[in-house]
Scaffold this motif. Structure first.
Motif, PDB file in Angstrom:
ATOM      1  N   PHE A   1       0.825  -1.199   0.000  1.00 37.11           N
ATOM      2  CA  PHE A   1       0.000   0.000   0.000  1.00 37.11           C
ATOM      3  C   PHE A   1       0.862   1.253   0.000  1.00 37.11           C
ATOM      4  N   ILE A   2       1.982   1.191   0.706  1.00 38.99           N
ATOM      5  CA  ILE A   2       2.884   2.339   0.742  1.00 38.99           C
ATOM      6  C   ILE A   2       3.544   2.522  -0.621  1.00 38.99           C
ATOM      7  N   PHE A   3       3.887   1.424  -1.276  1.00 45.63           N
ATOM      8  CA  PHE A   3       4.401   1.483  -2.652  1.00 45.63           C
ATOM      9  C   PHE A   3       3.380   2.151  -3.573  1.00 45.63           C
ATOM     10  N   ILE A   4       2.128   1.712  -3.474  1.00 47.35           N
ATOM     11  CA  ILE A   4       1.067   2.287  -4.307  1.00 47.35           C
ATOM     12  C   ILE A   4       0.872   3.763  -3.990  1.00 47.35           C
ATOM     13  N   SER A   5       0.978   4.143  -2.716  1.00 50.35           N
ATOM     14  CA  SER A   5       0.849   5.559  -2.336  1.00 50.35           C
ATOM     15  C   SER A   5       1.941   6.394  -2.999  1.00 50.35           C
ATOM     16  N   GLY A   6       3.173   5.885  -2.997  1.00 49.00           N
ATOM     17  CA  GLY A   6       4.261   6.598  -3.645  1.00 49.00           C
ATOM     18  C   GLY A   6       4.053   6.713  -5.147  1.00 49.00           C
ATOM     19  N   TYR A   7       3.582   5.619  -5.742  1.00 48.89           N
ATOM     20  CA  TYR A   7       3.307   5.631  -7.183  1.00 48.89           C
ATOM     21  C   TYR A   7       2.225   6.664  -7.514  1.00 48.89           C
ATOM     22  N   LEU A   8       1.152   6.637  -6.743  1.00 50.89           N
ATOM     23  CA  LEU A   8       0.036   7.552  -7.019  1.00 50.89           C
ATOM     24  C   LEU A   8       0.407   9.004  -6.745  1.00 50.89           C
ATOM     25  N   PHE A   9       1.280   9.233  -5.749  1.00 47.25           N
ATOM     26  CA  PHE A   9       1.716  10.604  -5.499  1.00 47.25           C
ATOM     27  C   PHE A   9       2.401  11.163  -6.742  1.00 47.25           C
ATOM     28  N   PHE A  10       3.303  10.404  -7.324  1.00 48.13           N
ATOM     29  CA  PHE A  10       3.984  10.868  -8.535  1.00 48.13           C
ATOM     30  C   PHE A  10       3.004  10.965  -9.697  1.00 48.13           C
ATOM     31  N   TYR A  11       2.165   9.951  -9.841  1.00 46.92           N
ATOM     32  CA  TYR A  11       1.206   9.881 -10.954  1.00 46.92           C
ATOM     33  C   TYR A  11       0.217  11.044 -10.937  1.00 46.92           C
ATOM     34  N   LEU A  12      -0.279  11.383  -9.743  1.00 46.73           N
ATOM     35  CA  LEU A  12      -1.335  12.393  -9.639  1.00 46.73           C
ATOM     36  C   LEU A  12      -0.823  13.806  -9.389  1.00 46.73           C
ATOM     37  N   GLU A  13       0.345  13.936  -8.766  1.00 48.58           N
ATOM     38  CA  GLU A  13       0.750  15.245  -8.266  1.00 48.58           C
ATOM     39  C   GLU A  13       1.968  15.853  -8.951  1.00 48.58           C
TER      40      GLU A  13
END
Length: 337
Positions: free
Chosen positions: A49-61
């Motif tokens: 989940f933390i990996f996905i959070s990091g991925y989504l932070f870059f992807y979305l922000e």
């Protein structure tokens, strides 16, 4: 830079929440050697989940990051539900006299619980830790724009492989240090998506085979639940077999899903969309099972395990769906989804 939406990541998120809930099954402890293997396979999927959070932070922000707006969204949809659901969790802690166990007044226990997540509803520890990630996003944003992200990812992953969470997860800062490598890995993966896509199929196949082989090899040498080191400071420097295994399995699943499951999956997509609600609610279902059903007579430990799955996973899904229908669009402020 606009990255395309990946169903593979959404499907992976759906798998991750299943692993998280299965990893919290207390019945493992009654299953002997089989329980050790279940424990190794499922526990600490929080790292995913933390990996996905990091991925989504870059992807979305990455192209539109504004610290104030970002924090405002996280307060609304993460911190506020956490504060709301902390009320029954804290009351339960006081009912079970956990404040006395920690030599705290009721007021101090409530404050302490908010800052560390408490220990009555186990998964709540995650929110104080992820809040540290939220607060440090300006730093992550700067790092993600440079090649320094690769060095930081490798160093922090190495640190995580040779460290452990604090006892009862009562130190969010130690948990942040322990899991930060997976967040950086998520950002690095999103940043270099085009490079990963450009890999030949044969090279991706090698990565899949090697990562799965590493996972199996680590599992063979896993010493078992009873021999796991305890604590962050006391166990630092010892190999964390579970985290190393979760890293290898993450790489395996990521490339497998990119290759075969980068399409819409109704069931996994549904679980992904309600994953945050499940993360909150399944902790209460865990508590219910441990207090009222764990001590029942079961024909064998496997039947007990299946009963716990029904209560913790299926009841959690039912409760989340019910709460979403009751609260409608306001459900995100209550259970985060």
């Amino acid at each position: 830079m606009k990255l395309k939406f990946r169903y593979s990541l959404e499907n992976f998120r759906g798998v991750a929440i299943i692993f998280v809930m299965l990893g919290h099954m207390s019945s493992f402890m009654d299953m002997g050697t089989t329980g050790n293997y279940f424990h190794f396979f499922f526990v600490d999927a929080t790292a995913w989940f933390i990996f996905i959070s990091g991925y989504l932070f870059f992807y979305l922000e990455i192209d539109r990051f504004k610290y104030g707006n970002y924090l405002y969204k996280k307060i609304k949809y993460v911190i506020f539900p956490y504060l709301l659901l902390s009320i029954p969790a804290i009351l339960l802690g006081l009912y079970y006299s956990r404040n006395i166990m920690h030599d705290l007044t009721p007021g101090m226990y409530a404050l302490w619980s908010l800052f560390v997540g408490g220990i009555v509803v186990a998964p709540m520890w995650f929110i104080p830790m992820i809040a540290i990630f939220f607060l440090l996003t300006p730093v992550f944003n700067v790092i993600s724009r440079t090649k320094l992200i690769l060095f930081v990812t490798i160093v922090s992953l190495f640190f995580g492989i040779f460290s452990f969470r604090s006892i009862y997860n009562t130190n969010p800062f130690f948990s942040f240090l322990h899991f930060s490598g997976f967040y950086f890995l998520g950002m690095a993966t999103a940043k270099y998506t085009s490079s990963l896509d450009a890999m030949s199929n044969s090279f991706k196949t090698i990565i899949i085979l090697v990562s799965f082989s590493v996972f199996l090899l680590v599992g063979v040498f896993y010493p078992g639940m009873e021999n796991e080191p305890m604590g962050f400071l006391g166990a630092y420097g010892e190999l964390n077999y579970i985290i190393l295994g979760k890293l290898a399995l993450l790489i395996f699943i990521f490339f497998i899903f990119e290759k075969f499951f980068n399409v819409k999956n109704v069931f996994l997509g549904f679980l992904a969309k309600i994953s945050f609600g499940l993360f909150f609610i399944h902790g209460f279902m865990m508590l219910f099972f441990s207090k009222f059903l764990y001590g029942f007579f079961y024909p064998n430990s496997f039947i007990k395990f299946l009963c716990e799955i029904v209560v913790v996973i299926f009841f959690s899904i039912a409760v989340v769906v019910l709460l979403k229908r009751v609260f409608g669009r306001w459900s995100r402020y209550v259970i985060g989804c």
